[in-house]
Design a protein around this motif. Sequence first.
Motif, PDB file in Angstrom:
ATOM      1  N   GLY A  97      49.229  75.210 -22.720  1.00  0.00           N
ATOM      2  CA  GLY A  97      50.668  75.285 -22.491  1.00  0.00           C
ATOM      3  C   GLY A  97      51.196  76.696 -22.327  1.00  0.00           C
ATOM      4  N   GLY A 143      51.314  69.408 -18.857  1.00  0.00           N
ATOM      5  CA  GLY A 143      50.921  68.617 -20.008  1.00  0.00           C
ATOM      6  C   GLY A 143      50.780  67.149 -19.647  1.00  0.00           C
ATOM      7  N   HIS A 203      56.376  68.962 -25.765  1.00  0.00           N
ATOM      8  CA  HIS A 203      56.377  68.609 -24.347  1.00  0.00           C
ATOM      9  C   HIS A 203      57.770  68.259 -23.827  1.00  0.00           C
ATOM     10  CE1 HIS A 203      51.817  67.567 -23.840  1.00  0.00           C
ATOM     11  NE2 HIS A 203      52.051  68.867 -23.974  1.00  0.00           N
TER      12      HIS A 203
END
Length: 336
Positions: A97, A143, A203
């Motif tokens: 990420g 993601g 997320h």
Amino acid sequence: MIKVGIIGASGYTGGELLRFLYNHPQVEVVAATSRQYNEMPIYKVHPHIRDCDLSFQDTAPSDIDADLVFTATPHGASMKIVPDILERGIKVIDLSGDYRFDNIATYEKWYGLTHDNPLDAVYGLPEIYRDEIKKASFVANPGCFPTGAILACMPIASEKLTDAFIIDSKTGVSGAGIKPTTATHFPNCSDNIVPYNVTTHRHMPEIEQEINKFSSAKVCFTPHLVPVIRGILTTVHVFLKEDLTSESLEKIYNKFYHGEPFVKVLDDGEIPRLSAVRGSNYAHVGCFQVDHNGRVVIVSAIDNLVKGASGQAIHNMNLMFGFNEKESLDVYGIHP
């Protein structure tokens, strides 16, 4: 033919990268790194990959000679190695990420880390950023939750048809990674459904970032752990600004995803199922049902390890090097 290395190849995403890369006629895998399994044959960790003649090596990133490196490393680790790899003229696809956010402050807030090496990366969702990916030397792979959620929401967002998306996702246990935890211990997750980080999952801002490039709609997201190995089933609830039938919504989605090789828009109200996409890079989007209160329900299904991670990374690689987009990925899911 290109040379490819994988940093962090012993995890689930590393195994899936190897599975697809070894079926790719334009790729030679020259490095698969792992500190824990240094010098161990790959099949000892990934038992399905039997014809691979490589062993894991604890190779420093600076010693990898390749055209492309996949960094399948934990959050916080990629930022320490990606800049040096790029400086050597090697293209990078990062599966962490670390580089998905346009605003570094957002990353630092939601991941609880200080970002030492911010760089610009192309967000690697081919259905939205295909042209940018083709020209990129650095791609941040999305993601898993954001992939399923964005694909379910984006046609409505692009038409600015709602003021809010309520996103509910169910994920398989492999999404937690290869390292066992209390949450993924079989007696704890079997016969159980567990909501977690119900309003604070990291997320959520990634989903919000991408949707808000097309719409000012609010984004709400809650994940659940369910007792399956693979897959993410995402259910999106929206109230539209105008009355639309299920058939009209289906047409909007078909138009938006026309020509997309890996997004299948299901017709006649069919509801996507995890088993239909398991092991594949396909995303199924469907349902398109409207209730008596005007609530619209959209459902998407992806394999979290493939379309949600490694398969999408291979798709990005194909775009970056001018290969057929579907090369090595053109396989259907495993059902039942």
